[in-house]
Design an enzyme around this catalytic site. Structure first.
Site: not given
Length: 660
Positions: A59, A128, A216, A244
């Site tokens: 992310d 993401h 993650h 995460h």
């Protein structure tokens, strides 16, 4: 973990950071640059501490397709802090073509003669910024092609996951670094259970390597399979860097079952106003010397301050029954916000780039009869003082506590299965033995155990799928009628239910006869319905064949048929299309009707018995507590949730209702 290490040639220094979320709220005039400011601080810390490389846990970007502005800012910062003449102090030993096989240039960037890298960055992708679209590219693929980031841990296979480590060495310290980018939790959970995840290890002197893994995934349990249990990871690991999850828990946490440590750096920017995000943000300085390591917490000085508090109005000294109670609640909330503003001023780091407007959230729990006030109007008084003036207050209605459902006695069920084995017993016998062996507090109260056993037998032997539901409906009504006839007081209902249950238990033959009469009545109703449907089919067919072909207004011509026939054709085509798409989604192989007669009754029974076996096996141990991750989205007001829920439809057209 060991005491403070001396800075020598054998110590490998790594800066740990996860969930930078570059570009979060980039359109907001107040908070738009928060993520980029903190990311620059992280890079500056790495340069000041003279670390060997930076390890990011996913992310890096908040959006799957970051804007050109965010990409430009990220590339500029990486070029500014990661390129230079300082030599890299460690060696890369593993096969780079295997570690970076998904990259356009499968080579570690500091060994590429076209670049002058002084601070290598290694990163996996998160949920993401995960690969998507044609070619399964993500933003990290772009940064890898520019030579600024070493992107690893990308899974390119669907059936199996083979994780090959990045093997690094500095002096006497040898590091195997495993990476696994974000995968849908349910899929990864299933692949671990099926043994389709393999972690490769060095063949020679594998005990001399320090094993580090970065993942993650959901660490907090969201559902039965919507997370990655720590016990799934291999026990030869020494340290797991968990991305995460946004709550900063960077101090190593020992997992005594798998014998490794877990560090959770958390996010560098708050993306949801919850308690986990309010924990002070840090990055970690990981130092490894052979098989020893230590993590030093480094606080981030440029993070926007965030304060949150839960307020239960019924637990305050405010009288909510007074006419001016709403005004008093507003004044009380103003006092709390002013206290947070004073605290933010006192705790400001003094860094010139740390914002002076903090994030403040009051979660106000109020009774159902309390009339709330305008949150936007309340926030207008804090313009230029608070960063989130539109949602400082979040109202929540207090929910009535629901009775905790009775849990299945897992130990009693396990003992029954161990005695003779599941394959040697009938399912209905297992049901009966379970209720005989379990504690009285876990036994049935409204339903009779004999009736449930008979219903299960009816389902297994005769494939009567409505047997259990019919039993439940009948016995619930039977119990209700009994309570009405006895006119029992509410305080003695439980005692009367137990008494009625014991009476039915002693008269087992009456219970069996009662259930048989239910099935006979159900069977007669089904036959009458089928007969009626058959008659209607014949009648409709006769009407259709005898209908005259007239030509006139509103009718079709020739073989094209009338307007009704065209509608029927389209409906048939639509139905066929839906059936085809449904079949492709479920990937179920259709069985021709002519082969159904070859399936024996014993085989059918075994199949249904296996289904119930899987149900009981999955039930055992399923009473774990389900928590909510701090990485979840912002809590939505109930009115907006209902509006969104009513606009949400499944593929079959069912509207899902979201309750308060």
């Amino acid at each position: 973990m060991t005491a403070k290490m001396a800075d020598d040639e054998d110590v490998l220094k790594i800066l740990l950071a996860t969930d930078c979320h570059l570009g979060y709220m980039e359109g907001d005039a107040v908070r738009g640059s928060d993520s980029l400011v903190t990311f620059e601080e992280i890079l500056k810390i790495a340069v000041d501490k003279e670390v060997d490389f930076i390890l990011l846990g996913g992310d890096l970007f908040h959006e799957n397709k970051p804007s050109r502005k965010v990409l430009h800012s990220c590339i500029s910062l990486l070029r500014k802090y990661c390129m230079g003449d300082r030599p890299v102090q460690f060696e890369f030993l593993s096969d780079q073509s295997e570690n970076f096989k998904h990259c356009a240039y499968p080579i570690v960037n500091f060994e590429d003669s076209n670049f002058n890298i002084s601070m290598p960055v290694f990163s996996i992708h998160g949920n993401h910024d995960d690969p998507a679209g044609s070619g399964l590219y993500c933003s990290l693929d772009l940064l890898s092609a520019t030579g600024l980031v070493n992107y690893f841990g990308k899974c390119t296979e669907l059936e199996n996951i083979n994780i090959s480590p990045l093997m690094l060495q500095k002096g006497k310290t040898k590091l195997c670094m495993y990476g696994l980018g974000s995968i849908r939790d349910e899929r990864l959970h299933r692949m671990y259970l099926d043994g389709k995840v393999t972690m490769l290890r060095p063949k020679e002197k594998s005990d001399e390597w320090f094993n580090l893994m970065v993942v993650h995934q959901n660490r907090t349990k969201h559902g039965a399979k919507n997370y990655l249990p720590e016990q799934f990871l291999d026990n030869f690991l020494d340290l797991v860097v968990w991305g995460h999850e946004h709550e900063c828990r960077i101090d190593g946490e020992w997992n005594d079952k798998q014998a490794f440590f877990v560090t959770q750096p958390g996010s560098s920017v708050a993306t949801s106003l919850c308690h986990g995000e309010a924990v002070p943000k840090h990055v970690g300085l990981l130092q490894i010397r052979q098989k020893e390591f230590q993590i030093t917490k480094i606080p981030l000085q440029t993070v926007r301050q965030f304060y949150i508090r839960d307020v239960d109005l019924e637990e305050t000294s405010l009288n909510l029954n007074e006419p001016d109670s709403c005004d008093k609640v507003i004044d009380y909330c103003h006092e709390l916000v002013d206290q947070f503003l004073q605290k933010a001023e006192e705790e400001h780091s003094g860094h010139p780039k740390q914002p002076k407007q903090p994030l403040i959230r009051l979660r106000v729990f109020c009774p159902n009869n309390f009339e709330t006030f305008s949150v936007q109007r309340f926030g207008h008084s804090y313009v230029s003082k608070v960063a989130n003036i539109k949602d400082i207050i979040l109202f929540s209605r207090k929910k009535s506590e629901k009775a905790k459902p009775t849990e299945i006695d897992a130990e009693a069920l396990k003992n029954i299965l161990k005695q003779e084995g599941f394959d040697k017993q009938r399912v209905e016998d297992l049901v009966r033995k379970y209720f005989e062996a379990t504690d009285d507090t876990k036994r049935l109260l409204v339903l009779s155990e004999i009736g449930v056993s008979s219903a299960v037998q009816e389902y297994v032997d005769k494939d009567v799928k409505e047997a259990i539901s019919a039993l439940v409906d009948h016995q619930v009504k039977k119990t209700q009628n009994h309570l009405k006839q006895t006119e029992t007081d509410y305080s003695a209902i439980d005692d009367e239910l137990k008494k009625f249950r014991d009476e039915r238990r002693t008269n087992s033959q009456a219970e069996v006869s009662d259930f048989q009469s239910i099935m006979q009545s159900k069977s007669q109703t089904t036959r009458r319905r089928n007969s009626s449907d058959s008659d209607n089919d014949v009648f409709e067919e006769a009407v259709e064949t005898s209908a005259p072909k007239t030509r006139g207004r509103g009718r079709g011509r020739g073989s094209r048929g009338g307007r009704g026939s065209r509608g029927s054709s389209r409906a048939d085509e639509s139905t066929s299309s839906i059936a085809s798409s449904s079949s492709s989604r479920t990937q179920t192989r259709a069985v021709p009707k002519k082969n159904l007669s070859n399936i024996s009754t014993a085989s059918k029974r075994k199949t249904r018995q296996t289904d119930l076996s899987n149900f009981f096996n999955n039930t055992v141990g399923s009473n774990d507590v389900v928590n909510v991750s701090d990485d979840d989205e912002e809590e939505i007001p109930s009115s907006k949730r209902r509006k969104v829920a009513n606009q949400t439809r499944s593929r079959r057209g069912v509207i899902f209702d979201v309750s308060d």
